[in-house]
Design a protein around this motif. Sequence first.
Motif, PDB file in Angstrom:
ATOM      1  N   LEU A   3      -6.530 -27.936  19.269  1.00 41.81           N
ATOM      2  CA  LEU A   3      -5.361 -27.592  18.452  1.00 41.81           C
ATOM      3  C   LEU A   3      -4.150 -28.306  19.045  1.00 41.81           C
ATOM      4  O   LEU A   3      -4.153 -28.665  20.222  1.00 41.81           O
ATOM      5  CB  LEU A   3      -5.118 -26.083  18.471  1.00 41.81           C
ATOM      6  CG  LEU A   3      -6.190 -25.202  17.831  1.00 41.81           C
ATOM      7  CD1 LEU A   3      -5.830 -23.722  17.999  1.00 41.81           C
ATOM      8  CD2 LEU A   3      -6.385 -25.539  16.348  1.00 41.81           C
TER       9      LEU A   3
ATOM     10  N   GLY B 116      -9.150 -21.535  16.139  1.00 39.31           N
ATOM     11  CA  GLY B 116      -9.330 -22.972  15.933  1.00 39.31           C
ATOM     12  C   GLY B 116     -10.793 -23.335  16.059  1.00 39.31           C
ATOM     13  O   GLY B 116     -11.445 -22.959  17.036  1.00 39.31           O
TER      14      GLY B 116
ATOM     15  N   THR C 188     -10.079 -27.913  12.113  1.00 37.52           N
ATOM     16  CA  THR C 188      -9.474 -29.191  12.504  1.00 37.52           C
ATOM     17  C   THR C 188     -10.193 -30.386  11.873  1.00 37.52           C
ATOM     18  O   THR C 188      -9.836 -31.523  12.153  1.00 37.52           O
ATOM     19  CB  THR C 188      -9.503 -29.343  14.030  1.00 37.52           C
ATOM     20  OG1 THR C 188     -10.880 -29.322  14.449  1.00 37.52           O
ATOM     21  CG2 THR C 188      -8.748 -28.231  14.729  1.00 37.52           C
TER      22      THR C 188
ATOM     23  N   MET D 154      -0.110 -27.589  14.498  1.00 36.61           N
ATOM     24  CA  MET D 154      -1.118 -26.719  13.857  1.00 36.61           C
ATOM     25  C   MET D 154      -0.832 -25.264  14.186  1.00 36.61           C
ATOM     26  O   MET D 154      -0.960 -24.380  13.339  1.00 36.61           O
ATOM     27  CB  MET D 154      -2.528 -27.063  14.368  1.00 36.61           C
ATOM     28  CG  MET D 154      -3.069 -28.402  13.945  1.00 36.61           C
ATOM     29  SD  MET D 154      -4.763 -28.539  14.644  1.00 36.61           S
ATOM     30  CE  MET D 154      -4.748 -30.223  15.175  1.00 36.61           C
TER      31      MET D 154
END
Length: 249
Positions: free
Chosen positions: A119, A90, A113, A123
């Motif tokens: 996160l 992420g 993102t 997701m």
Amino acid sequence: MCDSCGCPSPSHTHDHDHSHDHDHSSKTVDVHASLFAANDAMAKANRDHFDELGAVALNLISSPGSGKTTLLEHTIEALKGEIKIGVIEGDPETDRDAERIRAKGVPVVQLTTGGACHLDAAMTHKGFHLLEKEPGYEPVDLLFIENVGNLVCPASFDLGEHERVVLVSVPEGPDKPAKYPRTFGTAHTFLITKTDLLPYFDFPVEEARGEALKTNPNLKVMELSSTTGDGFDAWLDYLRAMVKAKKAA
Ligand SMILES: Nc1nc2c(ncn2[C@@H]2O[C@H](COP(=O)(O)OP(=O)(O)OP(=O)(O)O)[C@@H](O)[C@H]2O)c(=O)[nH]1
Ligand SMILES: [Zn+2]
Ligand SMILES: [Zn+2]
């Protein structure tokens, strides 16, 4: 909403006496509560799914640059041929971390993102199904989820992980456990990273350890350097033990 980043924060749903501007209407609280309830439900579904597959999932949380991706690179090398690893990365932008992991020969998915600071479970759910579609994918024993570099917001979002690992690197200083009690309070493991830099920074390891254990007496605390490999054995044994316990369950 969290003023700095726009994400909802449960710590802002209580009463407090400082003067800055928050929307404390019950409507806001309701929206936040349902948002967290939805996240928790999705996180539970993720965890059930990982359990069915016999995979251990770990959520890595730290400030930007504490050494999460470097730790993963060295961990993958060390456990090659022993434990099947997959990674969900992420980041606010770029797929650079995923490229670093891909170069180590394990399946990886990059989630960007778009600037968001953490996160969430949805997701993660999407990321895991994308991971399963990676060419040559084989079921993993150990899933690492490298969260967005941030010591605040990720603490509020269960991703469906089994354990939460929080990293603080030596140059960041020993006061982080006291400053980020929610993050340390919800973590299972505290990794002090970049210990090769201890001679150059004022980082009393025992003080940091003590502060962390004051916040969360159940924390497992480890120290390591990805650069020198010091402390890696304990980290690898911690991973091996979790994978073994999951297989036996
Ligand atoms: N001296 C030293 N440097 C390290 C160590 N681990 C990582 N670094 C360096 O720290 C910097 C950041 O490392 P990353 O692994 O990219 O950190 P990260 O936590 O993944 O960063 P973000 O994904 O941006 O949050 C890089 O320049 C690494 O080479 C270590 O054990 N010792
Ligand atoms: Zn935030
Ligand atoms: Zn990274």
